[in-house]
Design a protein around this motif. Structure first.
Motif: not given
Length: 302
Positions: A149-153
């Motif tokens: 998962i890149i986004e959300p952080i």
């Protein structure tokens, strides 16, 4: 065996079945000897599960017994087709079951029990048929379905505030590697009360990154997930976001009927799952945690 020991034993068997299911469906490039070794492990676990139910439970073992016999038949066909030698204990199980005129749960469980009681641990856990001179080279060719998962952080120091009863849209971006069928990909949102929301992304939200001949492709998923809560929370709390492969939709699954049937045995086996998902759901990435806070609607004073 005490009640606690019995519970731990059954949970361990369930975990073993879940792990082997993951290996069969998330690892690609497996050689026939690897697949057969995994299937043999599954069959041993199912046999022990059947024995445990016959001797320590009053629930029906008919579904488990049918699935066990079906997987035994599938394993025998695979071993003959690819000329792979099976474990000695598996051969003993085939011989014992072959001697039964009508293999019913009770008779199958009772005839299998002496095989395990009279076998050493090394015999039960024999992996000699996959550990050979070419094993390391074979393992290097194996790939695994996984995601990131890149986004959300992940944020722990601030919360996303929104009005209870309304929807908060959160941008979501993830990288998926070695995925066979994007129709089985789900986004899971787990709330503090253990309620789970499963989101199926639209097919046009997947952008192909790397295309391979075996159709295990890499994708970039760009979408938005809707977070909601009908109630007002007294303070901010964490939700967990994850990526799953969901094989419960049989119509879009590449699994065989036997795999599906034998993996839906949590209820019939009398073993309670410790997870909210059943055995046909596989997590493929590290979860991301977000702090959210559903708040009271603001009153407008005229």
């Amino acid at each position: 065996m005490s009640a606690l020991q019995s519970s731990v034993f059954r949970s361990s068997l369930q975990q073993l079945l879940s792990s082997t299911f993951t290996m069969l469906n998330c690892f690609h490039g497996l050689q026939p000897k690897h697949i057969i070794a995994i299937q043999q492990t599954r069959i041993k676990a199912m046999a022990l599960q059947l024995i445990a139910i016959i001797h320590g439970s009053n629930v029906s073992a008919l579904g488990l017994c049918d699935a066990f016999l079906s997987e035994m038949t599938t394993l025998k066909k695979l071993s003959i087709e690819h000329n792979v030698r099976m474990n000695e204990i598996i051969n003993d199980m085939f011989e014992a079951i072959g001697s039964l005129n009508q293999p019913r749960p009770g008779t199958v469980g009772r005839i299998l029990q002496p095989i395990f009681l009279n076998s050493s641990t090394s015999k039960i856990c024999d992996l000699s048929n996959i550990v050979d001179n070419d094993a390391l080279q074979d393992f290097k060719k194996i790939t695994m379905t996984k995601g990131e998962i890149i986004e959300p952080i992940e944020k722990m120091d601030s919360s996303l505030k929104f009005t209870a009863g309304l929807v908060l849209e959160v941008p979501f971006t993830a990288i998926l590697e070695h995925v066979k069928d994007i129709r089985n990909i789900r986004i899971k949102v787990q709330y503090p009360d253990q309620q789970i929301q499963l989101i199926q992304p639209k097919l046009n939200e997947f952008r192909i990154k790397t295309e391979r001949k075996d159709d295990n492709n890499d994708y970039k998923l760009v979408t938005k997930i809707s977070i909601s809560s009908y109630g007002v929370w007294s303070g901010p709390s964490l939700i967990e976001i994850n990526l799953l492969i969901d094989f419960r939709d049989i119509s879009s699954s590449s699994l065989s009927t036997t795999q599906i049937y034998s993996s839906l045995l949590t209820k019939s086996s009398g073993i309670k799952s410790t997870r909210s998902e059943d055995n046909l759901v596989i997590e493929i990435c590290k979860p991301v945690r977000l702090m959210i806070h559903p708040m009271k609607p603001k009153r407008c004073v005229i």
